[in-house]
Design an enzyme around this catalytic site. Structure first.
Site, short mmCIF file in Angstrom:
data_model
loop_
_atom_site.label_atom_id
_atom_site.label_comp_id
_atom_site.label_asym_id
_atom_site.label_seq_id
_atom_site.Cartn_x
_atom_site.Cartn_y
_atom_site.Cartn_z
N ASP A 11 9.18 -4.43 -12.00
CA ASP A 11 9.51 -5.72 -11.41
C ASP A 11 9.44 -6.77 -12.52
OD1 ASP A 11 9.80 -7.76 -9.35
OD2 ASP A 11 7.67 -8.16 -9.70
N ASP A 70 9.19 -10.93 -12.26
CA ASP A 70 8.29 -12.08 -12.09
C ASP A 70 6.95 -11.64 -11.49
OD1 ASP A 70 10.45 -13.60 -12.98
OD2 ASP A 70 11.19 -13.92 -10.94
#
Length: 514
Positions: free
Chosen positions: A355, A357
């Protein structure tokens, strides 16, 4: 709703499973063009499972046996009339589709002007043999575009629940990995079928050469063919006798179960058939064998698929049975040649999916300017994974694009930092909002499945690292291991296989378990 309401649309679907898969982009294009509309789909029961759970379809109406004959059609027409549809889009080519829409009193009736039905349509689209000129996915999209309904190409995608995927993985767990699915049937006719003894030859080579397992698929009508292959493999492959390497599921699955099982395979060897289309729509790489039909019209789409065919004068003939009786187009495909392609297609590379952020960089809540971009200090530790042969791949939900809060070009620029400076092999992102029902927004697995096709990733030997439940559910969806890092949204997850304080700890965990 009244008949004049603009928000009630009926789509008449097609009757074959493979064709139904090829209409999926068109069905979703209708929903995108009319986002506030209620979209109902009229289909035969056999293809209903293809559309179950699809957010583009609000209602499925079964065109079942009770609507046979003249009285049955009149009864169905009355049922449709009561629903007050304002528009009918006929993806099926038959005269019957137009007649039903006409009898139901649907004011706007859109379809190709073919099969003698032009006068029954209010918006007849000229037909010039498109079903023998372009891929059938494009054929259905062209109908919409010609009728003034914008219909851009999107990959076909079948929606499977995490429960369906999990049940399929449990069913396949008896087999050694990697798992090759074999689909020796083709409902259209014998001219599309490669020979059972050659499927068996490839299965034996696969089991002995990879140490993996083979699962045979098919409907009840293919049970005899599947059993013939099963017996040939079990009787001649020492590996098949000594280990859990062979499973015959022909005639033992529902269509939904078959879809999930296909999703659980590492690759599928198949004739041109319904399961071939199901496989690419669940993201499984396919080796598709073509003879009497044309891959330009009905071949698999997407990355990671391979079509095998031979240049034979009579191919494609589009016949159900071989008129010459020698099946030259299929006989020219040897077991050795097909196995070599299977071995090449098989996903083998390990990857760690990240992922963005909250995992790779600080979560700035819709990152949209460079001054808020701050990578975590232990990002360089990912090079240890590269050194052990892992691919590094980013997967990020970016709904800020859909919400108008983030420019898509900026998202690409940020993602390129990871590919150019930190050695990421690829970086995928979903630009859609939570309510759009797209296949790429995590925890839906489309981004990982695309990566599997493009980079030959073995998802079951891979990891997903993220800071949210959606990342951990994404890992579960594809059989990977999920590691939650405490640097973002959450400090724990019931769905994680492991929890790490930061990226460095996640890297250490992965390396310790390899």
């Amino acid at each position: 709703m009244s008949e004049s309401s603009p928000s009630t649309i009926l789509i008449r679907g097609v009757n074959w499973v493979g064709d139904a898969v090829m209409t999926l982009p068109a069905v979703r294009a209708v929903k995108r063009a009319f986002p506030g509309a209620k979209v109902s789909l009229l289909v035969k029961p056999v293809v209903r499972p293809v559309f179950e759970g699809d957010p583009a379809v609000d209602e499925i109406i079964e065109y079942g046996g009770r609507f046979r004959g003249i009285t049955g059609r009149l009864s169905l027409a009355r049922l449709l009339r009561k629903k007050g549809f304002s528009k009918a889009i006929l993806l099926q080519n038959a005269f019957d589709a137009a007649l039903l829409a006409f009898l139901a009193g649907i004011p706007e009736r859109i379809g190709y002007a073919r099969d003698g039905r032009g006068l029954l349509l209010t918006r007849p689209v000229p037909f010039s043999g498109g079903d023998r000129k372009v891929h059938h996915i494009r054929y259905y999209l062209d109908l919409l575009n010609a009728a003034g309904i914008p219909a851009a190409y999107t990959p076909p995608w079948i929606c499977l629940s995490s429960e369906e995927r999990g049940a399929a993985r449990e069913r396949l767990a008896v087999l050694e990995r990697p798992v090759l699915g074999i689909n020796p049937g083709a409902a259209y006719g014998s001219a599309k079928r490669w020979f059972p003894e050659r499927f068996a030859e490839v299965a034996r080579r696969f089991i002995d050469g990879t140490g993996g397992g083979v699962v045979i698929f098919g409907g009840p009508r293919e049970a005899d063919i599947a059993q013939e292959i099963h017996e040939a493999v079990a009787g001649r492959s020492p590996s098949a006798e000594a280990s859990p390497s062979l499973l015959n599921l022909a005639g033992k699955t529902s269509l939904r179960e078959l879809m999930a099982l296909l999703a659980g395979c590492d690759a599928l060897l198949t004739n041109d058939s319904g399961p071939m289309h199901l496989a690419y729509a669940v993201g499984t790489p396919s080796i598709a064998l073509f003879g009497s039909t044309s891959p330009e019209l009905t071949g698999p789409v997407g990355e990671g698929n391979v079509v095998l065919r031979k240049d034979v004068a009579c191919s494609p003939c589009f016949e159900r049975t071989c008129k010459s009786g020698d099946m030259k187009c299929m006989d020219a495909l040897s077991g050795e040649e097909v196995y070599q392609v299977v071995a090449e297609v098989l996903p083998r590379r390990r990857a760690v999916f990240f992922d963005r952020d909250g995992t790779l960089c600080r979560d700035a809540h819709y990152l949209n300017k460079w001054e808020d971009f701050e990578v975590f200090p232990d990002l360089d530790s990912l090079q240890l994974l590269k050194g052990q042969g892992f691919a590094l791949i980013g997967v990020s939900n970016q709904s800020g694009i859909h919400r108008g809060l983030v420019q898509e070009a900026f998202v690409r620029e940020v993602n390129s930092v990871f590919t150019t400076r930190y050695g990421f092999d690829a970086f995928y992102y979903c630009p859609h909002g939570p309510g759009e029902g797209c296949p790429c927004r995590k925890p839906a697995p489309s981004m990982l499945l695309t990566a599997r096709g493009e980079h030959r990733i073995d998802l079951r030997r891979s990891y997903v690292v993220g800071d949210k439940d959606d990342d951990m559910l994404l890992a579960r969806a594809v059989g990977a291991k999920g590691i939650l890092v405490k640097t973002g949204k959450q400090t724990g997850s019931d769905y994680a296989d492991h929890t790490a304080a930061n990226l460095r700890e996640a890297v250490e965990y992965i390396l310790a378990h390899e």
